[in-house]
Design a protein around this motif. Structure first.
Motif, PDB file in Angstrom:
ATOM      1  N   SER A 382       0.858  -1.190   0.000  1.00  0.00           N
ATOM      2  CA  SER A 382       0.000   0.000   0.000  1.00  0.00           C
ATOM      3  C   SER A 382       0.887   1.230   0.000  1.00  0.00           C
ATOM      4  N   LEU A 383       0.674   2.127  -0.971  1.00  0.00           N
ATOM      5  CA  LEU A 383       1.494   3.326  -1.095  1.00  0.00           C
ATOM      6  C   LEU A 383       0.607   4.550  -0.905  1.00  0.00           C
ATOM      7  N   LYS A 384       1.035   5.449  -0.014  1.00  0.00           N
ATOM      8  CA  LYS A 384       0.261   6.652   0.289  1.00  0.00           C
ATOM      9  C   LYS A 384       1.095   7.896   0.005  1.00  0.00           C
ATOM     10  N   THR A 397       7.720  15.041  -3.741  1.00  0.00           N
ATOM     11  CA  THR A 397       6.556  14.292  -3.269  1.00  0.00           C
ATOM     12  C   THR A 397       7.003  13.197  -2.312  1.00  0.00           C
ATOM     13  N   GLN A 398       6.364  13.149  -1.151  1.00  0.00           N
ATOM     14  CA  GLN A 398       6.665  12.113  -0.164  1.00  0.00           C
ATOM     15  C   GLN A 398       5.661  10.973  -0.285  1.00  0.00           C
ATOM     16  N   PHE A 399       6.166   9.754  -0.310  1.00  0.00           N
ATOM     17  CA  PHE A 399       5.333   8.562  -0.325  1.00  0.00           C
ATOM     18  C   PHE A 399       5.670   7.694   0.892  1.00  0.00           C
ATOM     19  N   ASP A 400       4.642   7.193   1.555  1.00  0.00           N
ATOM     20  CA  ASP A 400       4.803   6.281   2.689  1.00  0.00           C
ATOM     21  C   ASP A 400       4.293   4.905   2.297  1.00  0.00           C
ATOM     22  N   LEU A 401       5.088   3.897   2.574  1.00  0.00           N
ATOM     23  CA  LEU A 401       4.818   2.541   2.124  1.00  0.00           C
ATOM     24  C   LEU A 401       4.403   1.662   3.301  1.00  0.00           C
ATOM     25  N   THR A 402       3.357   0.869   3.099  1.00  0.00           N
ATOM     26  CA  THR A 402       2.954  -0.141   4.079  1.00  0.00           C
ATOM     27  C   THR A 402       3.045  -1.513   3.431  1.00  0.00           C
ATOM     28  N   LEU A 403       3.754  -2.420   4.073  1.00  0.00           N
ATOM     29  CA  LEU A 403       3.882  -3.800   3.600  1.00  0.00           C
ATOM     30  C   LEU A 403       3.276  -4.722   4.644  1.00  0.00           C
ATOM     31  N   THR A 404       2.341  -5.571   4.210  1.00  0.00           N
ATOM     32  CA  THR A 404       1.656  -6.472   5.134  1.00  0.00           C
ATOM     33  C   THR A 404       1.851  -7.915   4.685  1.00  0.00           C
ATOM     34  N   ASN A 405       2.293  -8.737   5.602  1.00  0.00           N
ATOM     35  CA  ASN A 405       2.489 -10.157   5.336  1.00  0.00           C
ATOM     36  C   ASN A 405       1.282 -10.927   5.871  1.00  0.00           C
ATOM     37  N   HIS A 406       0.373 -11.324   4.988  1.00  0.00           N
ATOM     38  CA  HIS A 406      -0.836 -12.034   5.389  1.00  0.00           C
ATOM     39  C   HIS A 406      -0.619 -13.542   5.518  1.00  0.00           C
ATOM     40  N   SER A 407       0.582 -14.007   5.175  1.00  0.00           N
ATOM     41  CA  SER A 407       0.835 -15.449   5.198  1.00  0.00           C
ATOM     42  C   SER A 407       1.165 -15.919   6.607  1.00  0.00           C
ATOM     43  N   ASP A 408       1.366 -17.214   6.733  1.00  0.00           N
ATOM     44  CA  ASP A 408       1.758 -17.791   8.025  1.00  0.00           C
ATOM     45  C   ASP A 408       3.247 -18.088   8.063  1.00  0.00           C
ATOM     46  N   GLN A 409       4.005 -17.484   7.136  1.00  0.00           N
ATOM     47  CA  GLN A 409       5.460 -17.675   7.065  1.00  0.00           C
ATOM     48  C   GLN A 409       6.149 -16.317   7.047  1.00  0.00           C
ATOM     49  N   PRO A 410       7.324 -16.181   7.631  1.00  0.00           N
ATOM     50  CA  PRO A 410       8.075 -14.925   7.497  1.00  0.00           C
ATOM     51  C   PRO A 410       8.557 -14.741   6.065  1.00  0.00           C
ATOM     52  N   GLN A 453       7.641 -10.593   9.570  1.00  0.00           N
ATOM     53  CA  GLN A 453       7.073 -11.793  10.189  1.00  0.00           C
ATOM     54  C   GLN A 453       5.647 -12.041   9.719  1.00  0.00           C
ATOM     55  N   ALA A 454       5.192 -13.269   9.887  1.00  0.00           N
ATOM     56  CA  ALA A 454       3.820 -13.636   9.533  1.00  0.00           C
ATOM     57  C   ALA A 454       2.836 -12.751  10.283  1.00  0.00           C
ATOM     58  N   GLY A 455       1.906 -12.146   9.556  1.00  0.00           N
ATOM     59  CA  GLY A 455       0.902 -11.284  10.169  1.00  0.00           C
ATOM     60  C   GLY A 455       1.369  -9.876  10.478  1.00  0.00           C
ATOM     61  N   GLU A 456       2.642  -9.564  10.190  1.00  0.00           N
ATOM     62  CA  GLU A 456       3.192  -8.254  10.544  1.00  0.00           C
ATOM     63  C   GLU A 456       2.949  -7.234   9.429  1.00  0.00           C
ATOM     64  N   SER A 457       2.696  -5.979   9.836  1.00  0.00           N
ATOM     65  CA  SER A 457       2.634  -4.857   8.908  1.00  0.00           C
ATOM     66  C   SER A 457       3.777  -3.897   9.220  1.00  0.00           C
ATOM     67  N   VAL A 458       4.506  -3.500   8.211  1.00  0.00           N
ATOM     68  CA  VAL A 458       5.601  -2.542   8.340  1.00  0.00           C
ATOM     69  C   VAL A 458       5.115  -1.219   7.762  1.00  0.00           C
ATOM     70  N   THR A 459       5.183  -0.148   8.562  1.00  0.00           N
ATOM     71  CA  THR A 459       4.589   1.130   8.145  1.00  0.00           C
ATOM     72  C   THR A 459       5.576   2.294   8.108  1.00  0.00           C
ATOM     73  N   ASP A 460       6.866   2.050   8.405  1.00  0.00           N
ATOM     74  CA  ASP A 460       7.800   3.174   8.531  1.00  0.00           C
ATOM     75  C   ASP A 460       8.810   3.254   7.392  1.00  0.00           C
TER      76      ASP A 460
END
Length: 474
Positions: A382-384, A397-410, A453-460
């Motif tokens: 997700s890019l904002k 232009t500043q863009f902030d990126l969110t990466l979400t791991n929906h899997s059960d594996q890192p 990690q599995a289920g983790e969202s990175v937002t920074d």
């Protein structure tokens, strides 16, 4: 008879101490708005520390002065976020920095949002205890100490204004009268709507909390655009704030002539400035060291007598750490210094580390890290677009990126390609390896987020692109 003599001697000693501790008129600054008040009765300094030798500091015009109205230019080092690197809040580390690295001030960076932030997932009690440990360790080694409310991803300081008021109310009561303690109200305000009036309103509210407890403490206030809009503050100064300065940050491989000109303009505006964070890498904290640009910056700071604090007291595997990975905070040595650490030592002390470190031995430190397995699933991206502005005919232009791991594996060693409507170049980036080619931007795992990690969202993770017009994601 001997008892009487002892009692008499004791009473005489008390009387002499009382006389010696009474301030004379000549000890009080007489400089208008920055005058020092009479000493308060509360003394938070522990017996046996060196904080008693530190002069109270005050700003007058563009200059930082001591209690004899002599110019002071502090140089020192800032911790990486104490939330994630608490082991380097360490008296042995601070003493090494003082004795070997020319340090006079330590900045304690306490993140408010990310990395177990004080206002989000962190333990406030534990972080306040860590701040106190840092204050005591710095003053025990005869250094000033900056308590840094380290906003970053929470770019608008007003977001947690209530918590900031409570925090600074607490610490200013605790350290009232301690000349070593400096308060920094907001690291790097940023975001589309975070203008100087927004930051100024926040600062006025928090300063009021500090001044209720300590009339004379030195306060540092950040400026918008990651502490690079000092000229905006220069047009609309804080009123009735007392003893305070405005902060400027730079990373010499990214910030060059334009930012140096802005600092000179602010100096001409008579703005009292303090560089509370700098490096000679890219703004991300990584990349090659630009020693030439760094030297030009230092020459400018020396010319205008501006204090400076380098980032970062850390052994994180990135170019802006002063220690190599695996450095023991209890016994750092010259052999533990990175290329950046060696450069700083030479700039701060004039000593070439290559000539000295052999005398300390080569204790060495392991740089091996465990190999992590990668998952097979893709990440949700997700890019904002969070900010845009014009400068010198170009659009930033500043863009902030969110990466979400929906899997059960890192997921390890990931890479994402983003397409834009125009050709772009990277102006700044953080927490990832980010490069541009034409209208495509590639974001790869940096050291900070190698594994999600599995289920983790990175937002920074984020970046700023420069283009010849408005740019959007395809």
């Amino acid at each position: 008879m001997n008892h009487l003599r002892l009692i008499a001697s004791f009473l005489l000693a008390l009387a002499l101490c009382a006389c010696a501790s009474s301030p004379s008129a000549s000890q009080k600054a007489d400089d208008g708005h920055t005058a020092q008040s009479d000493p308060v009765e509360t003394d938070t300094r522990k017996p046996g520390t060196e904080s008693a030798s530190l002069s109270p500091l005050h700003a007058d015009g563009t200059q930082l002065l001591d209690d004899q109205n002599q110019p002071v230019v502090l140089q020192g080092y800032g911790t990486f976020g104490i939330n994630s690197k608490p082991e380097f809040v360490n008296e042995n580390t601070f003493r090494f920095l003082k004795e070997e690295m020319g340090s006079q001030v330590i900045r304690l960076a306490m993140y408010t949002a990310e990395s177990n932030g004080y206002c989000t997932s962190g333990s406030q009690d534990e972080l306040e205890t860590l701040i106190d440990k840092g204050v005591q360790a710095a003053t025990a080694t005869g250094q000033y100490v900056i308590i840094d409310w380290h906003i970053l991803s929470d770019g608008n300081p007003a977001q947690y204004q209530g918590q900031a008021k409570d925090f600074f109310g607490t610490v200013s009561r605790k350290y009232t009268g301690n000349p070593a303690v400096i308060y920094e109200l907001c690291n790097e305000p940023n975001g589309r709507d975070v203008t100087w009036p927004v930051v100024k309103s926040y600062a006025e509210a928090v300063i009021q909390e500090i001044r209720a407890n300590d009339k004379n403490a030195l306060i540092l206030v950040g400026t918008p655009q990651w502490d690079q809009a000092e000229t905006e503050a220069g047009k609309d100064l804080l009123k009735d704030a007392g003893n305070m300065m405005y902060t400027v940050h730079f990373y010499a491989a990214t910030h060059k002539d334009q930012q140096r000109q802005d600092l000179s303009t602010a100096y001409e505006q008579k703005l009292p400035m303090f560089v509370s964070e700098f490096g000679i890498t890219e703004a991300s904290g990584n990349g090659a060291l630009d020693e030439q640009s760094g030297r030009t910056w230092i020459d400018l700071l020396d010319q205008d007598k501006i204090s400076r604090v380098a980032w970062a007291i850390s052994d994180k595997d990135e170019a802006s750490s002063i220690f190599k990975p695996g450095t023991d905070p209890d016994s750092p040595s010259l052999s533990d210094l990175t290329e950046w650490g060696q450069w700083l030592r030479k700039v701060y002390t004039g000593k070439d580390t290559d000539d000295d470190k052999d005398s300390q031995g080569t204790s060495g430190s392991s740089e091996e890290t465990a190999e992590l397995k990668s998952g097979d699933n893709e990440l949700e991206v997700s890019l904002k677009q969070s900010n845009t502005w014009q400068s010198d005919g170009m659009t930033f232009t500043q863009f902030d990126l969110t990466l979400t791991n929906h899997s059960d594996q890192p997921v390890t060693g990931w890479s994402e390609a983003l397409q834009f409507t125009k050709d772009v170049t990277i102006n700044q980036s953080w927490n990832g390896e980010i490069s541009a080619s034409g209208s495509s931007v590639t974001v790869k795992a940096g050291q900070y987020h190698t594994t999600i990690q599995a289920g983790e969202s990175v937002t920074d993770i984020g970046f700023i692109v420069k283009s010849d017009g408005v740019v959007e994601q395809k």
